[in-house]
Design an enzyme around this catalytic site. Structure first.
Site, PDB file in Angstrom:
ATOM      1  N   ARG A  66       0.817  -1.226   0.000  1.00  0.00           N
ATOM      2  CA  ARG A  66       0.000   0.000   0.000  1.00  0.00           C
ATOM      3  C   ARG A  66       0.847   1.271   0.000  1.00  0.00           C
ATOM      4  O   ARG A  66       0.462   2.278   0.588  1.00  0.00           O
ATOM      5  CB  ARG A  66      -0.939   0.034   1.222  1.00  0.00           C
ATOM      6  CG  ARG A  66      -2.056  -0.964   1.176  1.00  0.00           C
ATOM      7  CD  ARG A  66      -3.210  -0.432   0.360  1.00  0.00           C
ATOM      8  NE  ARG A  66      -4.271  -1.426   0.239  1.00  0.00           N
ATOM      9  CZ  ARG A  66      -5.326  -1.498   1.046  1.00  0.00           C
ATOM     10  NH1 ARG A  66      -5.475  -0.627   2.002  1.00  0.00           N
ATOM     11  NH2 ARG A  66      -6.220  -2.420   0.856  1.00  0.00           N
ATOM     12  N   ARG A  68      -3.297   6.791   0.977  1.00  0.00           N
ATOM     13  CA  ARG A  68      -3.791   8.040   1.587  1.00  0.00           C
ATOM     14  C   ARG A  68      -2.815   8.762   2.495  1.00  0.00           C
ATOM     15  O   ARG A  68      -3.028   9.923   2.815  1.00  0.00           O
ATOM     16  CB  ARG A  68      -5.088   7.751   2.347  1.00  0.00           C
ATOM     17  CG  ARG A  68      -6.269   7.576   1.430  1.00  0.00           C
ATOM     18  CD  ARG A  68      -7.410   6.878   2.137  1.00  0.00           C
ATOM     19  NE  ARG A  68      -7.010   5.527   2.508  1.00  0.00           N
ATOM     20  CZ  ARG A  68      -7.826   4.622   3.022  1.00  0.00           C
ATOM     21  NH1 ARG A  68      -9.075   4.923   3.262  1.00  0.00           N
ATOM     22  NH2 ARG A  68      -7.391   3.420   3.318  1.00  0.00           N
ATOM     23  N   ARG A 109      -6.439  11.492  -6.243  1.00  0.00           N
ATOM     24  CA  ARG A 109      -7.683  10.772  -6.006  1.00  0.00           C
ATOM     25  C   ARG A 109      -8.874  11.725  -6.076  1.00  0.00           C
ATOM     26  O   ARG A 109      -9.918  11.405  -6.631  1.00  0.00           O
ATOM     27  CB  ARG A 109      -7.645  10.091  -4.650  1.00  0.00           C
ATOM     28  CG  ARG A 109      -8.621   8.952  -4.630  1.00  0.00           C
ATOM     29  CD  ARG A 109      -8.914   8.442  -3.289  1.00  0.00           C
ATOM     30  NE  ARG A 109     -10.353   8.465  -3.162  1.00  0.00           N
ATOM     31  CZ  ARG A 109     -11.002   7.982  -2.159  1.00  0.00           C
ATOM     32  NH1 ARG A 109     -10.347   7.444  -1.174  1.00  0.00           N
ATOM     33  NH2 ARG A 109     -12.299   8.030  -2.137  1.00  0.00           N
ATOM     34  N   ASP A 149      -6.709  -2.734  -7.415  1.00  0.00           N
ATOM     35  CA  ASP A 149      -7.230  -3.397  -6.223  1.00  0.00           C
ATOM     36  C   ASP A 149      -7.507  -4.857  -6.550  1.00  0.00           C
ATOM     37  O   ASP A 149      -7.755  -5.199  -7.712  1.00  0.00           O
ATOM     38  CB  ASP A 149      -8.513  -2.714  -5.737  1.00  0.00           C
ATOM     39  CG  ASP A 149      -8.824  -3.109  -4.308  1.00  0.00           C
ATOM     40  OD1 ASP A 149      -8.250  -2.508  -3.383  1.00  0.00           O
ATOM     41  OD2 ASP A 149      -9.612  -4.056  -4.102  1.00  0.00           O
ATOM     42  N   TYR A 177     -14.698 -11.626   0.142  1.00  0.00           N
ATOM     43  CA  TYR A 177     -15.392 -10.357  -0.115  1.00  0.00           C
ATOM     44  C   TYR A 177     -16.602 -10.566  -1.022  1.00  0.00           C
ATOM     45  O   TYR A 177     -17.632  -9.908  -0.870  1.00  0.00           O
ATOM     46  CB  TYR A 177     -14.429  -9.336  -0.743  1.00  0.00           C
ATOM     47  CG  TYR A 177     -13.391  -8.825   0.236  1.00  0.00           C
ATOM     48  CD1 TYR A 177     -13.684  -7.781   1.114  1.00  0.00           C
ATOM     49  CD2 TYR A 177     -12.130  -9.398   0.294  1.00  0.00           C
ATOM     50  CE1 TYR A 177     -12.743  -7.324   2.025  1.00  0.00           C
ATOM     51  CE2 TYR A 177     -11.171  -8.947   1.201  1.00  0.00           C
ATOM     52  CZ  TYR A 177     -11.490  -7.913   2.060  1.00  0.00           C
ATOM     53  OH  TYR A 177     -10.556  -7.469   2.965  1.00  0.00           O
TER      54      TYR A 177
HETATM   55  O1  CP3 Z   1       0.026  -1.832  -2.411  1.00  0.00           O
HETATM   56  C1  CP3 Z   1      -0.249  -0.914  -3.199  1.00  0.00           C
HETATM   57  O2  CP3 Z   1       0.130   0.273  -3.021  1.00  0.00           O
HETATM   58  C2  CP3 Z   1      -0.972  -1.246  -4.482  1.00  0.00           C
HETATM   59  C3  CP3 Z   1      -2.377  -1.032  -4.477  1.00  0.00           C
HETATM   60  C4  CP3 Z   1      -3.299  -1.916  -3.666  1.00  0.00           C
HETATM   61  C5  CP3 Z   1      -4.523  -1.440  -3.135  1.00  0.00           C
HETATM   62  N1  CP3 Z   1      -5.198  -2.492  -2.609  1.00  0.00           N
HETATM   63  C6  CP3 Z   1      -4.961  -0.052  -3.195  1.00  0.00           C
HETATM   64  C7  CP3 Z   1      -6.059   0.385  -2.308  1.00  0.00           C
HETATM   65  C8  CP3 Z   1      -3.224  -3.280  -3.362  1.00  0.00           C
HETATM   66  C9  CP3 Z   1      -2.098  -4.264  -3.633  1.00  0.00           C
HETATM   67  C10 CP3 Z   1      -4.444  -3.632  -2.704  1.00  0.00           C
HETATM   68  C11 CP3 Z   1      -4.757  -4.995  -2.277  1.00  0.00           C
HETATM   69  C12 CP3 Z   1      -5.979  -5.247  -1.514  1.00  0.00           C
HETATM   70  N2  CP3 Z   1      -7.199  -4.650  -1.642  1.00  0.00           N
HETATM   71  C13 CP3 Z   1      -6.092  -6.264  -0.549  1.00  0.00           C
HETATM   72  C14 CP3 Z   1      -5.015  -7.235  -0.157  1.00  0.00           C
HETATM   73  C15 CP3 Z   1      -3.967  -6.631   0.700  1.00  0.00           C
HETATM   74  C16 CP3 Z   1      -4.473  -6.028   1.964  1.00  0.00           C
HETATM   75  O3  CP3 Z   1      -4.217  -4.815   2.138  1.00  0.00           O
HETATM   76  O4  CP3 Z   1      -5.045  -6.739   2.779  1.00  0.00           O
HETATM   77  C17 CP3 Z   1      -7.413  -6.221  -0.054  1.00  0.00           C
HETATM   78  C18 CP3 Z   1      -7.995  -7.120   1.023  1.00  0.00           C
HETATM   79  C19 CP3 Z   1      -8.105  -5.210  -0.765  1.00  0.00           C
HETATM   80  C20 CP3 Z   1      -9.539  -4.834  -0.661  1.00  0.00           C
HETATM   81  C21 CP3 Z   1      -9.694  -3.456  -0.199  1.00  0.00           C
HETATM   82  N3  CP3 Z   1      -9.384  -2.354  -0.968  1.00  0.00           N
HETATM   83  C22 CP3 Z   1     -10.159  -3.010   1.044  1.00  0.00           C
HETATM   84  C23 CP3 Z   1     -10.595  -3.907   2.183  1.00  0.00           C
HETATM   85  C24 CP3 Z   1     -10.135  -1.615   1.013  1.00  0.00           C
HETATM   86  C25 CP3 Z   1     -10.650  -0.684   2.072  1.00  0.00           C
HETATM   87  C26 CP3 Z   1      -9.694  -0.503   3.178  1.00  0.00           C
HETATM   88  C27 CP3 Z   1      -8.965   0.795   3.012  1.00  0.00           C
HETATM   89  O5  CP3 Z   1      -7.735   0.815   3.238  1.00  0.00           O
HETATM   90  O6  CP3 Z   1      -9.621   1.792   2.686  1.00  0.00           O
HETATM   91  C28 CP3 Z   1      -9.605  -1.214  -0.230  1.00  0.00           C
HETATM   92  C29 CP3 Z   1      -9.374   0.163  -0.698  1.00  0.00           C
HETATM   93  C30 CP3 Z   1      -8.005   0.503  -1.213  1.00  0.00           C
HETATM   94  N4  CP3 Z   1      -7.228  -0.282  -2.001  1.00  0.00           N
HETATM   95  C31 CP3 Z   1      -7.343   1.739  -1.003  1.00  0.00           C
HETATM   96  C32 CP3 Z   1      -6.127   1.669  -1.690  1.00  0.00           C
HETATM   97  C33 CP3 Z   1      -5.085   2.744  -1.819  1.00  0.00           C
HETATM   98  C34 CP3 Z   1      -7.918   2.925  -0.248  1.00  0.00           C
HETATM   99  C35 CP3 Z   1      -8.864   3.602  -1.177  1.00  0.00           C
HETATM  100  C36 CP3 Z   1      -8.943   5.069  -0.942  1.00  0.00           C
HETATM  101  O7  CP3 Z   1      -9.800   5.462  -0.138  1.00  0.00           O
HETATM  102  O8  CP3 Z   1      -8.184   5.821  -1.581  1.00  0.00           O
END
Ligand code: CP3
Length: 341
Positions: free
Chosen positions: A23, A27, A36, A73, A149
């Site tokens: 990640r 943010r 964003r 994602d 999910y």
């Molecule tokens: O690692 C990176 O920088 C690459 C991008 C990436 C994202 N999600 C961006 C993201 C990667 C590799 C993921 C993987 C992901 N997404 C997983 C597996 C890894 C982990 O973190 O557990 C899972 C379970 C998801 C599903 C997901 N996406 C959830 C549960 C959420 C909400 C939680 C949160 O942090 O807001 C997301 C949103 C998400 N994916 C964001 C980002 C940058 C936040 C979105 C935002 O509000 O900008």
């Protein structure tokens, strides 16, 4: 040009380990929040190649990480399988829940290629802009984690809805996992063919399963994806991240044939060194909360990770994604400490 992360995946230890963060584009970065905002929504950002490529590059430009991870994602695969997907501000993903065998039977067998095409375009744009010594990492969610999910329609504390469905309707659940294996393999092959140099399989919810279910729903589907990807892209380098797998890690490492294992922050480091790093490179595993805390606690936590793993092929990372409220100065402190300058 030498790529230190690929060298480690090839089994060659680096004097200073390559560093990146799960990640890392997110943010906690003001430049991410600005883009964003400009995109309008998280999903818009994921599916607009120019913006997604720029976001992918942001942390590399700011911190000089050794790898860029594709900005996308894991839930784009359910979307490409026809599920509705949205993200609720401050809460997380929402999908139309997949609650029974009949709904699974109606699923398409293949992901829609047109939905995923912009993501391959992002990979191409990033690859063209990336410094020669930085590695481009693609990724997908593991079938089990993506299924949790899809079944619940959102994240839950223990992903009980998917576990219940797997107990009640094992045949139907196996069908869903098989669809995800196929879609994920095709998706990873597409990323590798577009220019990704390695891929990581995120199994964030591996840790909620008892041993037999872990073998059936995490290890076996991951093994199939690895085999399917390597049949098409010989020698493809694959990192597995089965979060929470604990004492199941050695079986995962051996049976899936991944090239390296990502370690979460909960694992006993001596156990991981003796049972995983003895046979393949490892990646990890700084507690994201130690990074959030900063100060002496962060220095001590970085030193403990380095002491445990830096003597053998190793990629420095967090044990899970960086938290949005992490100060940028803490990331800089971590990098200095790892790189010894
Ligand atoms: O690692 C990176 O920088 C690459 C991008 C990436 C994202 N999600 C961006 C993201 C990667 C590799 C993921 C993987 C992901 N997404 C997983 C597996 C890894 C982990 O973190 O557990 C899972 C379970 C998801 C599903 C997901 N996406 C959830 C549960 C959420 C909400 C939680 C949160 O942090 O807001 C997301 C949103 C998400 N994916 C964001 C980002 C940058 C936040 C979105 C935002 O509000 O900008």
């Amino acid at each position: 040009m030498n790529k230190s992360l690929l060298d480690v995946l090839g089994g060659r230890r680096q004097t200073v380990p390559p560093v990146w963060m799960m990640r890392q584009a997110g943010r906690y970065l003001p430049e991410y929040r600005a883009l964003r905002e400009q995109a309008g929504s998280f999903l818009k950002l994921c599916f607009t190649p120019k913006l997604a490529a720029e976001v992918t590059l942001q942390p590399v430009k700011r911190f000089g990480f050794d790898a860029a991870i594709l900005f996308s994602d894991i839930l784009v695969i359910p979307k490409a399988l026809g599920r509705t997907l949205s993200f609720v501000e401050g809460e997380g993903p929402r999908l139309d829940p997949l609650t029974d065998a009949a709904a699974i039977a109606r699923m398409p067998k293949h992901a829609d290629a047109a939905t995923l095409a912009p993501i391959y375009e992002t990979v191409r744009l990033v690859k063209a802009a990336l410094p020669a010594d930085v590695t481009l990492i693609g990724f997908c969610g593991a079938p089990w984690t993506v299924a949790t999910y899809m079944v619940a329609g959102q994240g839950t504390a223990d992903q009980a809805p998917a576990r219940l469905l797997a107990y009640r309707e094992p045949e139907a659940f196996a069908q869903l996992i098989a669809i995800l294996v196929e879609a994920s393999a095709v998706y990873l092959i597409g990323q590798l063919e577009a220019g990704a140099e390695t891929v990581q399989i995120f199994d964030t919810w591996a840790g909620v399963l008892p041993p037999d279910e872990f073998e059936r729903w995490c290890i076996e589907p991951t093994r199939q994806i690895v085999a399917r990807v390597r049949a098409r892209v010989p020698g493809a380098k694959i990192i597995g991240f089965p979060r929470g797998a604990g004492t199941g890690l050695p079986r995962y490492a051996e049976q899936t044939s991944v090239d390296a294992v990502g370690l979460d922050w909960m694992i006993d480091r001596t156990f991981a060194r003796e049972h995983i790093q003895s046979r393949m490179p490892v990646q990890g595993n700084l507690d994201p909360l130690a990074l959030r805390a900063g100060g002496g606690a962060l220095d001590r936590a970085v030193d403990a990770v380095m002491q445990a793993f830096a003597a053998k092929p190793f990629i420095f990372n967090l044990g899970h994604g960086i938290l949005p409220d992490t100060p940028i100065a803490h990331v800089e402190q971590m990098l200095k400490r790892v790189r010894g300058k």
